[in-house]
Design an enzyme around this catalytic site. Structure first.
Site, PDB file in Angstrom:
ATOM      1  CG  HIS A   1      -3.924   1.294  10.048  1.00  0.00           C
ATOM      2  ND1 HIS A   1      -4.545   2.436   9.598  1.00  0.00           N
ATOM      3  CD2 HIS A   1      -2.720   1.242   9.423  1.00  0.00           C
ATOM      4  CE1 HIS A   1      -3.751   3.048   8.726  1.00  0.00           C
ATOM      5  NE2 HIS A   1      -2.637   2.347   8.615  1.00  0.00           N
TER       6      HIS A   1
ATOM      7  CD  GLU B   1      -1.304   5.279   6.132  1.00  0.00           C
ATOM      8  OE1 GLU B   1      -0.305   4.934   5.489  1.00  0.00           O
ATOM      9  OE2 GLU B   1      -1.912   4.509   6.883  1.00  0.00           O
TER      10      GLU B   1
ATOM     11  NE  ARG C   1      20.637   9.004 -16.754  1.00  0.00           N
ATOM     12  CZ  ARG C   1      20.868   7.763 -17.177  1.00  0.00           C
ATOM     13  NH1 ARG C   1      19.946   6.817 -16.983  1.00  0.00           N
ATOM     14  NH2 ARG C   1      21.993   7.452 -17.775  1.00  0.00           N
TER      15      ARG C   1
ATOM     16  CG  ASP D   1       1.194   0.421   8.181  1.00  0.00           C
ATOM     17  OD1 ASP D   1       0.114   0.927   8.534  1.00  0.00           O
ATOM     18  OD2 ASP D   1       1.515   0.269   6.987  1.00  0.00           O
TER      19      ASP D   1
END
Length: 383
Positions: free
Chosen positions: A65, A133, A228, A274
């Protein structure tokens, strides 16, 4: 012609010793010292003595950025020029300035400047395109993105910039019937990346089948791996998509480096920074997407403690990843050079030291401190 002598040359598969790297704008050849001794008698050669430094392909940051007090969303040539210059001290030779979830006008203004800078010879790293983004993300996993401007995926939004945008991060569960993903895949070469998303494992797998080929900062701002509910992380592990990683040991525990390496393999991991505008600056108060950011102890956070991008540099990311795994240096370097180049389809021109590719080169010591950076044959940083 220029020649780098006395260096340890990092190629995609090895480290070469006692060799000489010849280049102009592009790499001419890698030759033996004895051949060079003969060559320099007949050719006018500018010699760069590496003094036993590593001679590496320049790093490519596909998710950044800002840095040096500027942000890609500032929407000025000055901002990108400064970022471009500052990141060369970290060995970066090419980057995708990355937008934030803000107003359409602000995003378009930033993209206009990125388009302009793609065609300029900046005094630092090359602007290779843009990474968008947002704003097509999920509010639940917005992270440091501003909720006010989040919207459903819409092809017409990015269509005017389809030749500028190289990557777009989106939450596929927000894309009804995967219409957006289908249109982007059919009409552009844009890489679609799953991120800032609440997708289930099943939704994520379906989106990969439809065209998602990349995951934005894996583990961060996405559904986790549960026994799960395998989530996006499970889908990333069970597919061959590229995965970005912020290897600052803050966003992701260093023990996870080996896990992702075993699951994805060394060719599908892309190290990114980032980084936000406070990158390469001292601790203090900064800003990201219109929000106040506190920079302290090597991290950048919103006032509520949410991580707000990073202040990581790409040379440190490579060092961190290598120190916490059993990778050889050329394998770790590939994660910040060849892998990102492959992911956005520019590996025939950049990403490794090979004959005919652009001379994007960085020289660093054993501790990854960058001493010299060369972009398309031009010396842009010298410590």
């Amino acid at each position: 012609m220029k020649a780098i002598i006395n260096g340890k040359i990092i190629t995609k598969n090895d480290v070469l010793y006692e060799k000489v790297l010849l280049f102009n704008e592009k790499i001419i050849d890698i030759i033996n010292k004895s051949e060079f001794e003969i060559l320099k008698k007949s050719e006018n050669v500018e010699i760069i003595d590496a003094k036993d430094l590593y001679v590496s392909p320049g790093f490519i940051d596909v998710h950044i950025h800002g840095s040096g007090g500027y942000d890609a969303m500032d929407g000025t040539v000055e901002a990108l020029e400064t970022i471009s210059k500052v990141i060369t001290q970290n060995g970066v030779t090419g980057f995708l300035p990355t937008t934030m979830t803000m107003s359409k006008e602000k995003i378009y203004s930033a993209l206009d400047v990125m388009k302009q800078c793609m065609n300029l010879q900046l005094h630092g790293a090359k602007v290779l395109g843009a990474h968008v983004e947002g704003p097509f993300i999920n509010k639940k996993y917005k992270g440091a993105q501003k909720e006010d401007y989040i919207k459903k995926p819409e092809y017409s939004f990015i269509e005017p910039y389809k030749n500028v945008v190289k990557i777009i991060t989106l939450a596929p569960e927000e894309d009804e019937n995967f219409d957006f993903i289908s249109k982007v895949k059919q009409n552009t070469n844009i890489v679609m990346s799953i991120g800032h998303s609440d997708a289930s494992y099943e939704q994520a797998v379906d989106s990969v089948e439809k065209g998602i080929s990349h995951a934005t900062h894996l583990f961060n701002a996405m559904t986790p791996l549960r026994h799960r509910e395998p989530g996006i992380v499970g889908a990333a592990f069970n597919s061959d998509i590229y995965c970005e990683l912020i290897a600052d040991t803050i966003h992701v525990h260093p023990a996870v480096f080996n896990i992702i390496l075993k699951e994805k393999g060394k060719e599908k991991i892309i190290l990114i920074t980032d980084s936000m505008r406070a990158g390469c600056l001292r601790d203090g108060v900064s800003e990201l997407g219109g929000q106040k950011v506190i920079v302290k102890n090597n991290s950048a956070r919103l006032e509520d403690g949410t991580l707000a991008g990073s202040i990581l540099t790409l040379n440190r990311a490579v060092k961190n990843f290598m120190e916490n795994t059993d990778l050889k240096i050329y394998e770790a370097v590939n994660m910040a050079s060849l892998n990102p180049a492959k992911s956005i389809g520019i590996d025939k021109e950049r990403g490794s030291i090979e004959k005919g590719k652009y001379a994007d080169i960085t020289l660093f010591d054993n501790d990854f401190n960058v001493k010299n950076t060369i972009v398309e044959g031009r010396n842009v940083f010298k410590a």
